[in-house]
Design a protein around this motif. Structure first.
Motif, PDB file in Angstrom:
ATOM      1  N   TYR A  12       1.098  -1.277  -0.045  1.00 17.48           N
ATOM      2  CA  TYR A  12       0.033  -0.039  -0.020  1.00 17.48           C
ATOM      3  C   TYR A  12       0.913   1.302   0.112  1.00 17.48           C
ATOM      4  CZ  TYR A  12       0.928   0.363   4.981  1.00 17.48           C
ATOM      5  OH  TYR A  12       1.693   0.546   6.337  1.00 17.48           O
ATOM      6  N   PHE A  18      -4.800   9.987  -1.551  1.00 17.03           N
ATOM      7  CA  PHE A  18      -5.400   8.689  -1.990  1.00 17.03           C
ATOM      8  C   PHE A  18      -4.597   7.699  -1.007  1.00 17.03           C
ATOM      9  CE2 PHE A  18      -6.225  11.147  -5.988  1.00 17.03           C
ATOM     10  CZ  PHE A  18      -7.315  10.666  -6.388  1.00 17.03           C
ATOM     11  N   TYR A  20      -3.344   3.950  -2.136  1.00 13.19           N
ATOM     12  CA  TYR A  20      -3.381   2.882  -3.084  1.00 13.19           C
ATOM     13  C   TYR A  20      -3.117   1.730  -2.624  1.00 13.19           C
ATOM     14  CZ  TYR A  20      -2.141   7.271  -5.969  1.00 13.19           C
ATOM     15  OH  TYR A  20      -2.265   8.461  -6.336  1.00 13.19           O
ATOM     16  N   HIS A  29      -6.130  -0.509  -6.606  1.00 14.19           N
ATOM     17  CA  HIS A  29      -7.222   0.131  -6.027  1.00 14.19           C
ATOM     18  C   HIS A  29      -7.276   1.390  -5.168  1.00 14.19           C
ATOM     19  CE1 HIS A  29      -9.414  -3.489  -7.025  1.00 14.19           C
ATOM     20  NE2 HIS A  29      -8.684  -4.114  -6.681  1.00 14.19           N
ATOM     21  N   VAL A  31      -8.624   4.590  -2.950  1.00 13.36           N
ATOM     22  CA  VAL A  31      -9.501   4.970  -2.174  1.00 13.36           C
ATOM     23  C   VAL A  31      -9.204   6.602  -1.861  1.00 13.36           C
ATOM     24  CG1 VAL A  31     -10.455   4.682  -0.054  1.00 13.36           C
ATOM     25  CG2 VAL A  31      -9.432   2.739  -0.973  1.00 13.36           C
ATOM     26  N   LEU A  36     -13.699  10.211   2.810  1.00  7.83           N
ATOM     27  CA  LEU A  36     -13.946   9.548   4.171  1.00  7.83           C
ATOM     28  C   LEU A  36     -14.073  10.608   5.156  1.00  7.83           C
ATOM     29  CD1 LEU A  36     -11.120   6.864   3.595  1.00  7.83           C
ATOM     30  CD2 LEU A  36     -13.754   6.469   3.311  1.00  7.83           C
ATOM     31  N   GLU A  40     -13.363   7.570   9.715  1.00  4.37           N
ATOM     32  CA  GLU A  40     -13.185   6.371   8.611  1.00  4.37           C
ATOM     33  C   GLU A  40     -11.903   6.554   8.009  1.00  4.37           C
ATOM     34  OE1 GLU A  40     -17.648   6.422   6.526  1.00  4.37           O
ATOM     35  OE2 GLU A  40     -16.100   7.796   5.884  1.00  4.37           O
ATOM     36  N   LYS A  41     -11.048   7.721   8.075  1.00  4.37           N
ATOM     37  CA  LYS A  41      -9.695   7.563   7.615  1.00  4.37           C
ATOM     38  C   LYS A  41      -8.968   6.917   8.653  1.00  4.37           C
ATOM     39  CE  LYS A  41     -10.082  12.083   5.500  1.00  4.37           C
ATOM     40  NZ  LYS A  41      -9.799  13.715   5.628  1.00  4.37           N
ATOM     41  N   LEU A  44      -9.688   3.120   8.464  1.00  3.79           N
ATOM     42  CA  LEU A  44      -8.957   2.394   7.145  1.00  3.79           C
ATOM     43  C   LEU A  44      -7.400   2.414   7.254  1.00  3.79           C
ATOM     44  CD1 LEU A  44      -9.190   1.586   4.224  1.00  3.79           C
ATOM     45  CD2 LEU A  44      -9.102   3.993   3.666  1.00  3.79           C
TER      46      LEU A  44
END
Length: 85
Positions: A12, A18, A20, A29, A31, A36, A40-41, A44
């Motif tokens: 990652y 972002f 990645y 992917h 995000v 967020l 949420e950040k 994550l």
């Protein structure tokens, strides 16, 4: 619909905009961080750090390995060419 599990991600990268999540070296992917909430950040990022192993070997390691393999191959070819003549 295809399911992707945390174990499917190789590495990652976290940036300001972002996250990645790489499935392969050429496929990731994205995000968007702005989408967020603060909670949420945080969730994550904590989840990513606990589930995805950080890549510890850099590009220099692979370059060194390639040079070593190249020199071994050159040595084998020279050895064979001298002994077969």
């Amino acid at each position: 619909m295809q399911k992707i599990f945390w174990k499917d991600f190789d590495k990652y990268i976290l940036t300001k905009r972002f996250v990645y999540l790489f499935v392969t070296n050429n496929s990731a992917h994205l995000v968007p961080i702005d989408a967020l909430s603060k909670d949420e950040k945080l969730f994550l990022i904590q989840t990513i750090k606990s589930k995805i192993r950080k890549q510890t070997l850099g590009c220099l390691f692979y370059i060194v390995i390639c040079f070593i393999l190249f020199f071994v191959l050159v040595g084998v070819v020279q050895y064979l060419s001298v002994n077969l003549s």
